[in-house]
Design an enzyme around this catalytic site. Structure first.
Site, PDB file in Angstrom:
ATOM      1  N   LYS A  11     -23.506 -51.975 -19.296  1.00 17.54           N
ATOM      2  CA  LYS A  11     -23.239 -50.729 -19.803  1.00 17.54           C
ATOM      3  C   LYS A  11     -23.926 -50.192 -20.960  1.00 17.54           C
ATOM      4  CE  LYS A  11     -19.363 -49.274 -21.755  1.00 17.54           C
ATOM      5  NZ  LYS A  11     -18.044 -48.671 -21.713  1.00 17.54           N
ATOM      6  N   GLY A  22     -10.023 -59.006 -25.362  1.00 22.08           N
ATOM      7  CA  GLY A  22      -9.742 -58.081 -26.169  1.00 22.08           C
ATOM      8  C   GLY A  22     -10.416 -57.921 -27.376  1.00 22.08           C
ATOM      9  N   GLY A  65     -75.419 -30.640  -6.790  1.00 27.16           N
ATOM     10  CA  GLY A  65     -74.104 -30.574  -6.269  1.00 27.16           C
ATOM     11  C   GLY A  65     -74.194 -31.461  -4.987  1.00 27.16           C
ATOM     12  N   ARG A 110     -16.781 -48.503 -14.926  1.00 24.98           N
ATOM     13  CA  ARG A 110     -16.837 -47.124 -14.366  1.00 24.98           C
ATOM     14  C   ARG A 110     -18.232 -46.515 -14.296  1.00 24.98           C
ATOM     15  NH1 ARG A 110     -13.287 -43.148 -17.600  1.00 24.98           N
ATOM     16  NH2 ARG A 110     -13.023 -44.591 -19.071  1.00 24.98           N
TER      17      ARG A 110
HETATM   18  C1  UD1 Z   1      -9.976 -49.528 -28.872  1.00 23.48           C
HETATM   19  C2  UD1 Z   1      -8.985 -49.607 -29.934  1.00 23.48           C
HETATM   20  C3  UD1 Z   1      -8.348 -48.388 -29.818  1.00 23.48           C
HETATM   21  C4  UD1 Z   1      -9.098 -47.175 -30.199  1.00 23.48           C
HETATM   22  C5  UD1 Z   1     -10.401 -47.122 -29.044  1.00 23.48           C
HETATM   23  C6  UD1 Z   1     -11.636 -46.192 -29.401  1.00 23.48           C
HETATM   24  C7  UD1 Z   1      -8.294 -52.005 -29.882  1.00 23.48           C
HETATM   25  C8  UD1 Z   1      -7.347 -52.787 -29.382  1.00 23.48           C
HETATM   26  N1  UD1 Z   1      -8.122 -50.676 -29.367  1.00 23.48           N
HETATM   27  O1  UD1 Z   1      -9.658 -49.303 -27.509  1.00 23.48           O
HETATM   28  O2  UD1 Z   1      -7.492 -48.302 -31.013  1.00 23.48           O
HETATM   29  O3  UD1 Z   1      -8.542 -45.884 -30.062  1.00 23.48           O
HETATM   30  O4  UD1 Z   1     -10.979 -48.554 -28.947  1.00 23.48           O
HETATM   31  O5  UD1 Z   1     -12.355 -46.198 -28.516  1.00 23.48           O
HETATM   32  O6  UD1 Z   1      -9.333 -52.074 -30.384  1.00 23.48           O
HETATM   33  N2  UD1 Z   1     -14.829 -55.080 -25.796  1.00 23.48           N
HETATM   34  C9  UD1 Z   1     -15.197 -56.384 -25.919  1.00 23.48           C
HETATM   35  N3  UD1 Z   1     -14.627 -57.318 -25.561  1.00 23.48           N
HETATM   36  C10 UD1 Z   1     -13.312 -57.206 -25.353  1.00 23.48           C
HETATM   37  C11 UD1 Z   1     -12.768 -56.032 -25.227  1.00 23.48           C
HETATM   38  C12 UD1 Z   1     -13.603 -54.928 -25.617  1.00 23.48           C
HETATM   39  O7  UD1 Z   1     -16.698 -56.628 -26.396  1.00 23.48           O
HETATM   40  O8  UD1 Z   1     -12.787 -58.354 -24.916  1.00 23.48           O
HETATM   41  C13 UD1 Z   1     -15.921 -54.127 -26.491  1.00 23.48           C
HETATM   42  C14 UD1 Z   1     -15.873 -53.138 -25.368  1.00 23.48           C
HETATM   43  O9  UD1 Z   1     -17.050 -53.222 -24.460  1.00 23.48           O
HETATM   44  C15 UD1 Z   1     -16.402 -51.579 -25.945  1.00 23.48           C
HETATM   45  C16 UD1 Z   1     -15.384 -52.040 -27.274  1.00 23.48           C
HETATM   46  O10 UD1 Z   1     -15.082 -53.343 -27.449  1.00 23.48           O
HETATM   47  O11 UD1 Z   1     -17.533 -51.613 -26.587  1.00 23.48           O
HETATM   48  C17 UD1 Z   1     -13.909 -51.182 -27.091  1.00 23.48           C
HETATM   49  O12 UD1 Z   1     -13.299 -51.634 -26.164  1.00 23.48           O
HETATM   50  P1  UD1 Z   1     -12.658 -50.567 -25.269  1.00 23.48           P
HETATM   51  O13 UD1 Z   1     -11.678 -51.387 -24.213  1.00 23.48           O
HETATM   52  O14 UD1 Z   1     -13.203 -49.470 -24.777  1.00 23.48           O
HETATM   53  O15 UD1 Z   1     -11.544 -50.017 -26.239  1.00 23.48           O
HETATM   54  P2  UD1 Z   1      -9.997 -50.132 -26.221  1.00 23.48           P
HETATM   55  O16 UD1 Z   1      -9.377 -51.479 -26.201  1.00 23.48           O
HETATM   56  O17 UD1 Z   1      -9.416 -49.198 -25.109  1.00 23.48           O
END
Ligand code: UD1
Ligand code: CA
Length: 460
Positions: A15, A79, A426, A8
């Site tokens: 980012k 994840g 000057g 986004r």
């Molecule tokens: C996650 C939490 C959620 C919480 C939210 C808060 C999990 C499963 N869920 O949500 O409970 O309310 O954060 O913001 O953890 N990232 C990686 N590798 C991955 C996936 C994510 O490095 O494979 C990093 C992202 O870049 C980010 C952070 O982890 O910095 C959180 O990921 P994001 O997708 O924003 O969080 P959610 O999974 O939506």
């Protein structure tokens, strides 16, 4: 965690390298970790890994304790649980792991310290927050006795669970051996087919381990950056904090909402800063310094009582700029790297100074250039005069000794020395050094033709 794509942001830059207060988002997170005495920071990279790894640095620690900064790669991104799994091999077993997100820059060290205290090296501690609109976040599900039973992701939650307003912030503290064991048990049987870090709560509860929640109210501390709008909002929140800290020290800001500090700004007593000023790198302002509206000041030291009038641009880059006590600079002045100005120096409008030393009381008040020059005490450097410091291949120095008066519109062709107390008429182009006390004039002699008739227009 810094492996995510940040779709986004619609940017080619990863980012976590976008800047807030002049520092990369993930750099804020690393610096905050250092302030809770982290021994080691493990950054999990994926998208743009090489760029991210090149764009972050271990912070300089005042305390002198060494912080080890290392990187592990997560490829592909399956994840948050999968992300932390990549770090597990490099985590020391005798410690606590604090899980932070590279895109959540404004968590206060005190908040993390409270979470670490709650963890106590023994139990899982979660940072949680009450939110009016919790859509999208993991919900904190509590048992009848109030203890934490699970975190359920929004997409996996029942309607009843979606009504819960306490959310997981994304930040947890957990004893490393427990984390290691729980992560080994993760699966991806959920709505997103991801390995959820949040499932460790389920395992802790199943193992009969206590799970603690540290609940805060301040959303900014756990707010992540997903879009340019959110980046701008957190920038303002950060700048507000900086402004408040300065005002608490006694700095008078004309408007705390119109200040941008993208580095470190240190101020003495009775400093006044007008609106729309930007400070970058390391800037220090001595006691009684006044900064006019719309100044940009980077990598500079401004001594006591100096006044920087509006619309002045100062950038010392690596060499630095120093402005002596009681100096008057601007409006519309430009000080470039290596400008070193003594006490009571005056630099007026449209004057540029680069790599030059001006001794106490020297003045260049209008439309002038001083480059690679050494200017003595009380020199008066006239309007429109320049040092021709560059011969097309090399730079040369101009020396203007004490008490020299350089008239208007002069060119001093370097290398050249104007002897002490001398005067340059000057309009002179000075190519040879002049002795002390001399008047030097180097221009076409004036010719006067009395009663001269201008040519008249011919009749057609
Ligand atoms: C996650 C939490 C959620 C919480 C939210 C808060 C999990 C499963 N869920 O949500 O409970 O309310 O954060 O913001 O953890 N990232 C990686 N590798 C991955 C996936 C994510 O490095 O494979 C990093 C992202 O870049 C980010 C952070 O982890 O910095 C959180 O990921 P994001 O997708 O924003 O969080 P959610 O999974 O939506
Ligand atoms: Ca996700």
């Amino acid at each position: 965690m810094a492996a995510g794509k940040g779709t986004r942001m619609k940017s080619s830059r990863p980012k976590v390298l976008h800047r807030l207060g002049g520092r990369a988002l993930a750099q804020h997170v690393i610096d905050t970790a250092a302030r809770v005495s982290a021994r080691s920071v493990v950054v999990i990279t994926g998208h743009g890994a090489e760029q991210v790894e090149a764009g972050l640095t271990a912070p300089d620690l005042e305390s002198g304790h060494a912080l080890k900064l290392q990187y592990v790669r997560q490829e592909p991104q399956l994840g948050t649980g999968h992300a932390v799994q990549q770090a597990v091999p490099v985590l020391a077993d005798d410690g606590v792991t604090l899980v932070l997100s590279g895109d959540v820059p404004l968590t206060r060290p005190e908040t993390l310290q409270a979470l670490l205290d709650l963890c106590g090296g023994e139990r899982l501690a979660l940072l949680t927050l009450g939110m009016a609109n919790p859509t999208g976040y993991g919900r904190i599900v509590r048992a009848a006795d109030g203890s934490v039973a699970a975190i359920v992701e929004h997409k996996d939650a029942s309607n009843a669970q979606r009504a819960i307003t306490e959310i997981y912030s994304g930040i947890m503290a957990v004893p490393t051996p427990l984390l290691r064991a729980w992560l080994a048990r993760l699966d991806n049987q959920n709505a997103q087919g991801e390995y959820y870090l949040t499932d460790v709560v389920k395992f802790a509860v199943a193992d009969g381990q206590s799970v603690q929640a540290h609940r805060i109210r301040d959303e900014v501390q756990v707010a992540g950056v997903n879009s340019p709008l959110q980046l701008a909002e957190l920038e303002r929140a950060h700048q507000r904090r900086v402004a408040e800290a300065l005002m608490e020290q006694g700095v008078r800001l004309a408007d705390p909402a119109r200040l941008d500090v993208r580095g470190t700004l240190s101020c003495g007593q009775d400093v006044d800063i007008d609106v729309n000023c930007v400070f970058e790198g390391a800037v220090s302002l001595g006691a009684g310094v006044r900064i006019g509206a719309n100044c940009v000041i980077a990598n500079a030291r401004i001594d006591d009582g100096a006044v920087i009038h509006p619309f002045t641009h100062i950038d010392g880059e690596k060499l630095g700029v120093s402005v002596g006590a009681g100096a008057l600079i601007g409006p519309f002045a430009r000080l470039r790297p290596g400008a070193q100005l003594g006490r009571e120096v005056h630099i007026g409008n449209f004057v540029e100074v680069k790599n030059s030393t001006l001794a106490d009381g020297a003045k260049a008040n209008h439309l002038a250039y001083l480059g690679d020059a050494t200017v003595g005490e009380r020199v008066n450097y006239g309007a429109g005069s320049i040092t021709a410091n560059y011969d097309g291949a090399n730079k040369h120095r101009t020396v203007i000794e004490a008490d020299v008066h350089v008239g208007s519109n002069c060119v001093l062709v370097a290398p050249v020395t104007i002897g002490a107390g001398g005067t340059v008429g000057g309009g002179s182009t000075i190519t040879k050094s002049t002795p002390p006390g001399a008047l030097s004039v180097a221009r076409g002699k004036q010719v006067v033709l009395p009663n001269w008739q201008r040519p008249a227009k011919k009749k057609p």
